[in-house]
Design a protein around this motif. Structure first.
Motif, PDB file in Angstrom:
ATOM      1  N   THR A 134     -29.413   0.394  52.075  1.00  0.00           N
ATOM      2  CA  THR A 134     -30.647   1.296  52.463  1.00  0.00           C
ATOM      3  C   THR A 134     -31.662   1.149  51.391  1.00  0.00           C
ATOM      4  OG1 THR A 134     -28.833   2.677  53.009  1.00  0.00           O
ATOM      5  CG2 THR A 134     -31.248   3.686  52.613  1.00  0.00           C
ATOM      6  N   LEU A 135     -32.788   1.002  52.174  1.00  0.00           N
ATOM      7  CA  LEU A 135     -34.123   0.892  51.228  1.00  0.00           C
ATOM      8  C   LEU A 135     -34.639   2.348  50.881  1.00  0.00           C
ATOM      9  CD1 LEU A 135     -36.262  -0.697  50.167  1.00  0.00           C
ATOM     10  CD2 LEU A 135     -37.448  -0.567  52.374  1.00  0.00           C
ATOM     11  N   TRP A 136     -34.513   2.677  49.559  1.00  0.00           N
ATOM     12  CA  TRP A 136     -34.823   3.929  48.942  1.00  0.00           C
ATOM     13  C   TRP A 136     -36.377   3.789  48.576  1.00  0.00           C
ATOM     14  CZ3 TRP A 136     -31.432   7.966  49.390  1.00  0.00           C
ATOM     15  CH2 TRP A 136     -30.136   7.653  49.553  1.00  0.00           C
ATOM     16  N   SER A 137     -37.108   4.901  48.585  1.00  0.00           N
ATOM     17  CA  SER A 137     -38.473   4.963  48.087  1.00  0.00           C
ATOM     18  C   SER A 137     -38.835   6.316  47.352  1.00  0.00           C
ATOM     19  CB  SER A 137     -39.574   4.677  49.127  1.00  0.00           C
ATOM     20  OG  SER A 137     -39.563   5.772  49.912  1.00  0.00           O
ATOM     21  N   LYS A 138     -39.956   6.298  46.381  1.00  0.00           N
ATOM     22  CA  LYS A 138     -40.240   7.488  45.754  1.00  0.00           C
ATOM     23  C   LYS A 138     -41.668   7.520  45.627  1.00  0.00           C
ATOM     24  CE  LYS A 138     -39.435   5.823  41.091  1.00  0.00           C
ATOM     25  NZ  LYS A 138     -38.847   5.988  39.637  1.00  0.00           N
ATOM     26  N   ALA A 139     -42.325   8.310  45.864  1.00  0.00           N
ATOM     27  CA  ALA A 139     -43.822   8.728  45.863  1.00  0.00           C
ATOM     28  C   ALA A 139     -44.340   8.543  44.301  1.00  0.00           C
ATOM     29  CB  ALA A 139     -44.375   9.663  46.683  1.00  0.00           C
ATOM     30  N   LEU A 140     -45.459   7.740  44.356  1.00  0.00           N
ATOM     31  CA  LEU A 140     -46.235   7.808  42.857  1.00  0.00           C
ATOM     32  C   LEU A 140     -47.654   8.050  43.283  1.00  0.00           C
ATOM     33  CD1 LEU A 140     -44.600   4.512  41.173  1.00  0.00           C
ATOM     34  CD2 LEU A 140     -43.902   6.879  40.943  1.00  0.00           C
ATOM     35  N   LEU A 141     -48.242   8.767  42.299  1.00  0.00           N
ATOM     36  CA  LEU A 141     -49.656   9.075  42.540  1.00  0.00           C
ATOM     37  C   LEU A 141     -50.321   8.386  41.269  1.00  0.00           C
ATOM     38  CD1 LEU A 141     -49.788  12.732  43.690  1.00  0.00           C
ATOM     39  CD2 LEU A 141     -49.655  10.718  44.934  1.00  0.00           C
ATOM     40  N   LYS A 142     -51.777   8.107  41.637  1.00  0.00           N
ATOM     41  CA  LYS A 142     -52.511   7.600  40.384  1.00  0.00           C
ATOM     42  C   LYS A 142     -54.001   7.819  40.525  1.00  0.00           C
ATOM     43  CE  LYS A 142     -54.164   3.257  38.109  1.00  0.00           C
ATOM     44  NZ  LYS A 142     -55.490   3.600  38.275  1.00  0.00           N
ATOM     45  N   LYS A 143     -54.648   8.328  39.523  1.00  0.00           N
ATOM     46  CA  LYS A 143     -56.107   8.659  39.692  1.00  0.00           C
ATOM     47  C   LYS A 143     -56.945   7.430  39.156  1.00  0.00           C
ATOM     48  CE  LYS A 143     -55.566  13.604  38.629  1.00  0.00           C
ATOM     49  NZ  LYS A 143     -55.844  14.754  37.531  1.00  0.00           N
ATOM     50  N   LYS A 144     -58.012   7.352  39.583  1.00  0.00           N
ATOM     51  CA  LYS A 144     -58.780   6.261  39.366  1.00  0.00           C
ATOM     52  C   LYS A 144     -58.940   5.734  37.980  1.00  0.00           C
ATOM     53  CE  LYS A 144     -61.646   5.903  43.361  1.00  0.00           C
ATOM     54  NZ  LYS A 144     -63.252   5.821  43.939  1.00  0.00           N
ATOM     55  N   LYS A 145     -59.252   6.853  37.046  1.00  0.00           N
ATOM     56  CA  LYS A 145     -59.151   6.606  35.629  1.00  0.00           C
ATOM     57  C   LYS A 145     -57.887   6.511  34.711  1.00  0.00           C
ATOM     58  CE  LYS A 145     -59.250  11.720  34.793  1.00  0.00           C
ATOM     59  NZ  LYS A 145     -58.326  11.755  34.030  1.00  0.00           N
ATOM     60  N   ASP A 146     -56.838   6.825  35.314  1.00  0.00           N
ATOM     61  CA  ASP A 146     -55.620   6.877  34.664  1.00  0.00           C
ATOM     62  C   ASP A 146     -54.996   5.422  34.563  1.00  0.00           C
ATOM     63  OD1 ASP A 146     -55.765   9.482  34.222  1.00  0.00           O
ATOM     64  OD2 ASP A 146     -54.343   9.953  35.929  1.00  0.00           O
ATOM     65  N   GLN A 147     -54.213   5.142  33.502  1.00  0.00           N
ATOM     66  CA  GLN A 147     -53.603   3.963  33.284  1.00  0.00           C
ATOM     67  C   GLN A 147     -52.000   4.164  33.415  1.00  0.00           C
ATOM     68  OE1 GLN A 147     -54.722   0.430  33.174  1.00  0.00           O
ATOM     69  NE2 GLN A 147     -56.402   1.644  33.777  1.00  0.00           N
ATOM     70  N   PHE A 148     -51.786   5.221  34.304  1.00  0.00           N
ATOM     71  CA  PHE A 148     -50.459   5.351  34.484  1.00  0.00           C
ATOM     72  C   PHE A 148     -50.172   5.926  35.878  1.00  0.00           C
ATOM     73  CE2 PHE A 148     -52.256   9.088  32.643  1.00  0.00           C
ATOM     74  CZ  PHE A 148     -51.801  10.206  33.379  1.00  0.00           C
ATOM     75  N   LEU A 149     -48.892   6.268  36.585  1.00  0.00           N
ATOM     76  CA  LEU A 149     -48.555   6.912  37.703  1.00  0.00           C
ATOM     77  C   LEU A 149     -47.720   7.930  37.443  1.00  0.00           C
ATOM     78  CD1 LEU A 149     -48.618   3.486  38.443  1.00  0.00           C
ATOM     79  CD2 LEU A 149     -49.141   4.361  40.713  1.00  0.00           C
ATOM     80  N   ILE A 150     -47.871   9.021  38.362  1.00  0.00           N
ATOM     81  CA  ILE A 150     -46.578  10.073  38.099  1.00  0.00           C
ATOM     82  C   ILE A 150     -45.901   9.988  39.491  1.00  0.00           C
ATOM     83  CG2 ILE A 150     -48.016  11.535  36.643  1.00  0.00           C
ATOM     84  CD1 ILE A 150     -48.335  13.300  39.068  1.00  0.00           C
ATOM     85  N   ARG A 151     -44.671  10.419  39.261  1.00  0.00           N
ATOM     86  CA  ARG A 151     -43.530  10.616  40.603  1.00  0.00           C
ATOM     87  C   ARG A 151     -44.216  11.874  41.038  1.00  0.00           C
ATOM     88  NH1 ARG A 151     -37.118   9.814  41.145  1.00  0.00           N
ATOM     89  NH2 ARG A 151     -37.250  10.184  43.374  1.00  0.00           N
ATOM     90  N   ALA A 152     -44.246  12.034  42.307  1.00  0.00           N
ATOM     91  CA  ALA A 152     -44.653  13.303  42.952  1.00  0.00           C
ATOM     92  C   ALA A 152     -43.669  13.882  43.687  1.00  0.00           C
ATOM     93  CB  ALA A 152     -45.689  12.950  43.896  1.00  0.00           C
ATOM     94  N   ASP A 153     -42.324  13.316  44.007  1.00  0.00           N
ATOM     95  CA  ASP A 153     -41.666  13.855  44.849  1.00  0.00           C
ATOM     96  C   ASP A 153     -40.132  13.282  44.138  1.00  0.00           C
ATOM     97  OD1 ASP A 153     -41.024  11.184  45.625  1.00  0.00           O
ATOM     98  OD2 ASP A 153     -41.160  11.540  47.606  1.00  0.00           O
ATOM     99  N   LEU A 154     -39.044  14.237  44.942  1.00  0.00           N
ATOM    100  CA  LEU A 154     -37.652  13.837  44.524  1.00  0.00           C
ATOM    101  C   LEU A 154     -37.060  13.640  45.932  1.00  0.00           C
ATOM    102  CD1 LEU A 154     -36.856  17.009  42.375  1.00  0.00           C
ATOM    103  CD2 LEU A 154     -36.828  14.462  41.738  1.00  0.00           C
ATOM    104  N   GLY A 155     -37.655  12.853  47.067  1.00  0.00           N
ATOM    105  CA  GLY A 155     -37.009  12.673  48.071  1.00  0.00           C
ATOM    106  C   GLY A 155     -36.843  13.779  49.022  1.00  0.00           C
ATOM    107  N   LEU A 156     -35.707  13.710  49.659  1.00  0.00           N
ATOM    108  CA  LEU A 156     -35.592  14.956  50.449  1.00  0.00           C
ATOM    109  C   LEU A 156     -35.601  16.247  49.742  1.00  0.00           C
ATOM    110  CD1 LEU A 156     -32.594  13.293  52.418  1.00  0.00           C
ATOM    111  CD2 LEU A 156     -34.768  13.315  53.180  1.00  0.00           C
ATOM    112  N   LEU A 157     -35.581  16.387  48.664  1.00  0.00           N
ATOM    113  CA  LEU A 157     -35.512  17.566  47.775  1.00  0.00           C
ATOM    114  C   LEU A 157     -37.145  18.021  47.689  1.00  0.00           C
ATOM    115  CD1 LEU A 157     -32.892  17.024  45.108  1.00  0.00           C
ATOM    116  CD2 LEU A 157     -32.615  18.296  47.435  1.00  0.00           C
ATOM    117  N   GLY A 158     -37.898  17.410  48.196  1.00  0.00           N
ATOM    118  CA  GLY A 158     -39.332  17.812  48.274  1.00  0.00           C
ATOM    119  C   GLY A 158     -40.204  17.623  46.978  1.00  0.00           C
ATOM    120  N   LEU A 159     -41.412  18.255  46.937  1.00  0.00           N
ATOM    121  CA  LEU A 159     -42.319  17.966  45.728  1.00  0.00           C
ATOM    122  C   LEU A 159     -41.752  18.241  44.578  1.00  0.00           C
ATOM    123  CD1 LEU A 159     -45.490  19.533  47.671  1.00  0.00           C
ATOM    124  CD2 LEU A 159     -44.672  16.913  47.485  1.00  0.00           C
TER     125      LEU A 159
END
Length: 207
Positions: A142-167
């Motif tokens: 199974t191919l799993w995935s998680k959502a990551l967000l990045k603002k233009k100025k940032d040098q890091f990404l944050i995880r935005a969700d917990l899969g089926l458990l939501g945001l």
């Protein structure tokens, strides 16, 4: 063989050749590799090993040209690629817990000197960009995935969700301190999807 049959088979051969050519051209237009040198190579990209007992990523990415010739490239040679209709971008990431974020609210720092290379699937780009990090668990196809967000100025990404458990609402609330209106909507649980959060921020929170 009659002249009519000969003409029929000749026409069919031409049509089949044309279809093969168009398919090859479409494959070249849809998939490509971008090398660290800046060169873009078109062809059919092989990203996932579908023939293995358990599906997984190829140890080397593959590119098959219109003539059916396949060439392999080390991942470090590649800065991005398009596969299955999506763009993927190379990021060197390290998972840390800096001040202000806890282990339950992870962020991934962009670290070219001491990070691990990942190819993030591009969902949307903007003042805050939405990516997905994909992976396979050992022994699982199974191919799993998680959502990551990045603002233009940032040098890091944050995880935005917990899969089926939501945001990850608390993480997002901290991340978007520059947009109180979005924070309020997160508190009121007006959003269910990461894409909704991203669209609101890009459309309402940045001049």
């Amino acid at each position: 063989m009659s002249k009519t049959k000969t003409l029929f088979f000749s026409v069919m051969l031409v049509l089949l050749s044309a279809n093969t050519f168009v398919s090859a051209q479409n494959g070249q237009q849809n998939d490509y590799l971008v090398l660290q040198t800046g060169d873009t190579l078109y062809g059919k990209v092989g990203y996932i090993n579908e023939k293995a007992v358990n599906r997984g990523f190829h140890k080397k990415i593959r590119l098959t040209d219109a003539q059916g010739k396949t060439k392999k490239y080390n991942w470090k040679q590649v800065s991005g690629f398009r596969w299955n209709g999506f763009d993927y971008e190379s990021f060197w990431l390290s998972k840390k817990s800096p001040s202000g974020l806890t282990l339950t609210e992870p962020r991934h720092d962009i670290d070219y000197s001491d990070g691990t290379q990942f190819f993030l699937k591009v969902i949307s780009k903007g003042n805050v960009s939405h990516y997905e990090l994909e992976w396979f668990n050992q022994g699982n196809s199974t191919l799993w995935s998680k959502a990551l967000l990045k603002k233009k100025k940032d040098q890091f990404l944050i995880r935005a969700d917990l899969g089926l458990l939501g945001l990850k609402r608390k993480v997002l609330h901290k991340y978007f301190t520059d947009c109180p209106e979005l924070q309020e909507k997160l508190e009121q649980k007006e959003f269910r999807k990461v894409s909704e959060v991203v669209a609101f921020y890009n459309g309402n929170c940045v001049e």
